[in-house]
Each structure stands twice: as C-alpha cells, then as structure tokens.
Design an enzyme around this catalytic site. Sequence first.
Site, PDB file in Angstrom:
ATOM      1  N   ASP A 278       0.826  -1.207   0.000  1.00 44.75           N
ATOM      2  CA  ASP A 278       0.000   0.000   0.000  1.00 44.75           C
ATOM      3  C   ASP A 278       0.866   1.267   0.000  1.00 44.75           C
ATOM      4  O   ASP A 278       1.626   1.512   0.937  1.00 44.75           O
ATOM      5  CB  ASP A 278      -0.885  -0.071   1.268  1.00 44.75           C
ATOM      6  N   GLY A 317      -5.348   3.241  -7.783  1.00 44.84           N
ATOM      7  CA  GLY A 317      -5.609   3.394  -9.214  1.00 44.84           C
ATOM      8  C   GLY A 317      -4.906   4.582  -9.838  1.00 44.84           C
ATOM      9  O   GLY A 317      -5.320   5.058 -10.897  1.00 44.84           O
ATOM     10  N   ASP A 338     -10.518   4.169  -1.492  1.00 44.45           N
ATOM     11  CA  ASP A 338     -11.108   3.177  -0.590  1.00 44.45           C
ATOM     12  C   ASP A 338     -12.636   3.110  -0.709  1.00 44.45           C
ATOM     13  O   ASP A 338     -13.312   4.134  -0.744  1.00 44.45           O
ATOM     14  CB  ASP A 338     -10.772   3.529   0.867  1.00 44.45           C
TER      15      ASP A 338
HETATM   16  C1  GLA Z   1      -5.444   2.309   2.709  1.00 44.98           C
HETATM   17  C2  GLA Z   1      -5.962   1.162   1.862  1.00 44.98           C
HETATM   18  C3  GLA Z   1      -6.997   0.395   2.644  1.00 44.98           C
HETATM   19  C4  GLA Z   1      -6.391  -0.115   3.948  1.00 44.98           C
HETATM   20  C5  GLA Z   1      -5.811   1.030   4.742  1.00 44.98           C
HETATM   21  C6  GLA Z   1      -5.023   0.548   5.941  1.00 44.98           C
HETATM   22  O1  GLA Z   1      -6.427   3.261   2.954  1.00 44.98           O
HETATM   23  O2  GLA Z   1      -6.491   1.633   0.650  1.00 44.98           O
HETATM   24  O3  GLA Z   1      -7.500  -0.682   1.875  1.00 44.98           O
HETATM   25  O4  GLA Z   1      -5.399  -1.066   3.640  1.00 44.98           O
HETATM   26  O5  GLA Z   1      -4.937   1.817   3.942  1.00 44.98           O
HETATM   27  O6  GLA Z   1      -4.430   1.586   6.637  1.00 44.98           O
END
Ligand code: GLA
Length: 514
Positions: A278, A317, A338
């Site tokens: 991430d 994305g 998200d």
């Molecule tokens: C980001 C990701 C989420 C999750 C959080 C965790 O927002 O997009 O899917 O993994 O981090 O902190």
Amino acid sequence: MNRFLAGWSEPRTLRKTLGALFLLSFASVSPARDLTGNWVARNPLPDGTSRDTYLDLKQEGSRVTGHIRATQYYYNIVESSGGPDSFVLTGSMMDGHNERRVTYEIKLAGDELLVRTRRRPDSELIQMTARPAPPGEGALPQRLPLPQLHPVPSNGLARTPPMGWNSWNKFAGRVDDAAVRAMADAMVANGMKDSGYVYVNIDDTWQGSRDAAGNMVPNKKFPDMKALADYVHSKGLKIGIYSSPGPNTCAGYEGSYGHEDQDAKTYAAWGMDYLKYDWCGARNLYADEEMQPVYQKMGDALLKSGRPMVLSLCQYGRAEVWKWGTAVGGNAWRTTGDIRDSWDSMTKIGFDQDELAPYAGPGHWNDPDMLEVGNGGMTEDEYRVHMTLWAILAAPLLAGNDLREMSPAIAAILLNREVIAIDQDPDGRQGRRVSKSGDLEIWARPLAGGAQALALFNRSALPAEMTVDWRDLGLTSPPRKLRDLWAHTDLKPEGDKFTRTVPSHGVVVVRIGN
Ligand code: GLA
C-alpha cells in the site's frame, strides 16, 4: 488571542510550574526559549507501538519554518502567525497531485510545546504535548535511488481473481491473532472455504518495530506470526499480510522502505502467501510517476524469497497502474480509492470500471477494492448488486465482514456459488457495460465455452422493467439455456428479447448457455 488558542487545558504539574518560575527568574541572564528545535509528542498505543509527531521548527521573530511529521504525514510549514509564544502553523504536503493542508496550533509552555490539530477540518481536536527530541530524530529518511525498469517474471499465481477475507473493512486497527484464527475457523465452518474463499489476509496495524538486525517484529496483537500462519494453513487455507513501500503505512505503522528483500524473506519464513502493498507513506519520497520502479522492488523481492506470494498493489488506481501492474509482478491492482459500506460508494466505484476491462486476465486483475457485504450499511438487494457487479468485473472477492456473525441472507450472498463461478470463470475476461439508460445499466461478461453472464442493474429508486435484445449480446437466436443466478432457477427464453422487472437498487443476473 487567536480563537484556536483559547481554552487550552494545560497538563502542567506543580513541579513544572515551579520549574518555569525558576527559569523565569533567570530570564534576564539566559535567552528566552523559543520554538526552535526538534520536538516530539508521543502517543503510545495498547499494541506496544507509538504514534509520534515530530516538530522540527525554526523560529525567527514571529516567523516559524520547518517540518511536522506525523508518521505517514510529512508537512512543510508554509505559513505561521501569532507569537511571541503561541502560533498557528499551516503545514502542506503533496499526496500525488493533490495538496493536503493541516493547521497546528502551538503554544510554548516552559520546556514543553502544547500542540493541537485536527486530522481533517471537520474532525475532533487532538491535543498533545511535545518535548525536546535529539536533533534529526524522526526525520524523513533519505530518498533511495530507484532501480532500472525490467519486467518481473510472472509468479504464476492468481489464475482466477483471489478470493478470501481481509481484516480492514470490519476490524481496521482492532485486528489481532485471535480474530484471524476465528475468521479462519468461520471460513471452514460456514462453507466459504469450500466455495473458493482461500486467503485470510491481515491488513494494516500488525507491525511492531525492527530488531537490531532490521527484521520486522509484529506488535503485541500478533505474538507469533509463524504460529498463526501454521494455524491458518492447518485449516487448508492461505494467509496474507500487508505493508507499504514507504517508511510508514496508511495507519502510521512501520513500512518496508529500504527493507524490501529482508521483509519478503521474513514473510516467506512466516509462511505468508499474499502481500498487499500500500503506497501511502511512499508519497513523501516519490512522485506518483515513480510508482513503477518502487513497486518493482517488491515484485523482485518476493520472487527472490523463493515462496510463492500473491502481490496485490494498492495505490488507489493512480498513474494508470493497469498499464504496468503486471510488469512489476502484480497479481492485482486497486483501481480506485477506498470503498465505504454505502450504496453511493460501492456504485460509484463499481459502475466506473468499464474501460479497464482489457487490462484484466489470468494472473493480473483490476481490483475495485474489497467487499463490504454484511457490514450493515446496505440492504440485501444492494449487497446482491455489489457481489454481482464484482463478479462481472472479475474482481478479487475479499469478504470484509465479521464472518462469525453472518445472517443467513448475507451468507447466501457471499456463498452464492453460481455468482462466484462467474467471478472465477477460467477465461478471466472482465465484463463490460452493454448499455446505460439513466439509472438502468446492462452489463455482460463473456465466459468460457461461449457462455455469457448478463446482469440487469437498476440503480434507480423505483422498480423498473428492463429489456435486452438477444442481438445486443451478439446472439442470432434466443439462447438454449438460461439460468437466474439469484433465484437459482432455469428460465425459458422466449422471443427475441429478455424482459424482467428489477427491484430498486437491485439486480437480475442470468447465465446464458448454449
Ligand atoms: C489504505 C488502503 C486500505 C487499507 C488502509 C489501511 O487506505 O487503501 O485498503 O489497507 O490503507 O491503513
């Protein structure tokens, strides 16, 4: 007095007050303390880690410059006002192409700084106390050079979209060893495992710190990661973990920055089968346009570790990831920000995926984010739309609810094997929108052996009659086989057209055989 600076609650002890008086009595001989210096406000968490805010400040008269680092947020101070001992500082950071601004109110109180801020303009005021820190502590690490690009060989995994469970949507920071074991147990007991859900994925907040050799050690919530992985494997399931290419994750925990090979080896030694990687904290060091070489490092590292692990890219994305996700060894890449557990969020994401269809295929999938089915924010019809649309999109199916407390209706949605079969079709061709008329959308997905899935989605507030002409699906005559995948009934195709009444915020999905 500035409106921000009114009403401070000052956690000063008598000792400190006396200390300050003592200092004041020497004011004529020692220069007055100002904000200049490195300060830290520590916020210890029950998991044994701590969220620290570093303020590296320089005061010149009434002007304050410097940086504020709240783990994954690194702000350059761009404005300051106030003085002589109370200031309002504006911090600015770039998150890709977007600027993020934050206000910090600072008050010098003896040898402490009282600090107040809000994460977002509408969120609650957070107050903390910062104390002097050694120079350089908490500074953002140096930017490491990026590798030359090269295609990372395929790991051969995820021939169909990954299926399983992920901790974030329901548990967020509350995920722990017991919860992961309980989800694995539930997946076996409730039939999810037999329906194809395999991965039990731990998202953010498992991390502790690094040991003297730089190896990652989980926090108190995960006393023995290897034992946990062994447990999940003993149930015939697989287990996944989460990290960031940056120094910190989105929740502020330790990332893999500069430790890619070492972390990949650690995950392999624990027995991990899947990594969600991430971006978050990497944004302070690299531009969005540099994502490809940054992700390539982990693609290479996982292969080198010798253990097959699915690599799931999570960078919302950006930077047209679908064009290079496969080249860095990615098996799936998030295509959006998200998801939230709401009809608006789910539909905005799901119905916006049409043009990405050409980029999906066996081993490399578009990921419109994890499922919210069963989390309570949508109706059963809406969750059926969610599940159906994700299947049409050949999306990873990662349940995000508490699997111990599923109603039979929710279980019937997640465990609908006929809809799962659409998602898991071996040809791996992502479905596309056939037509859209206002809030009524018709989507179809080509399936192995010349079959098709046809979905009639009604996004409107009223039930609607929806009609498809078989010719619009490339059929020259009515199909010989037609099956309704939510009613679980065979239908008799009649005439040139197919017409059904679709409930508001609902879907009818059929499998067209030949
Ligand atoms: C980001 C990701 C989420 C999750 C959080 C965790 O927002 O997009 O899917 O993994 O981090 O902190």
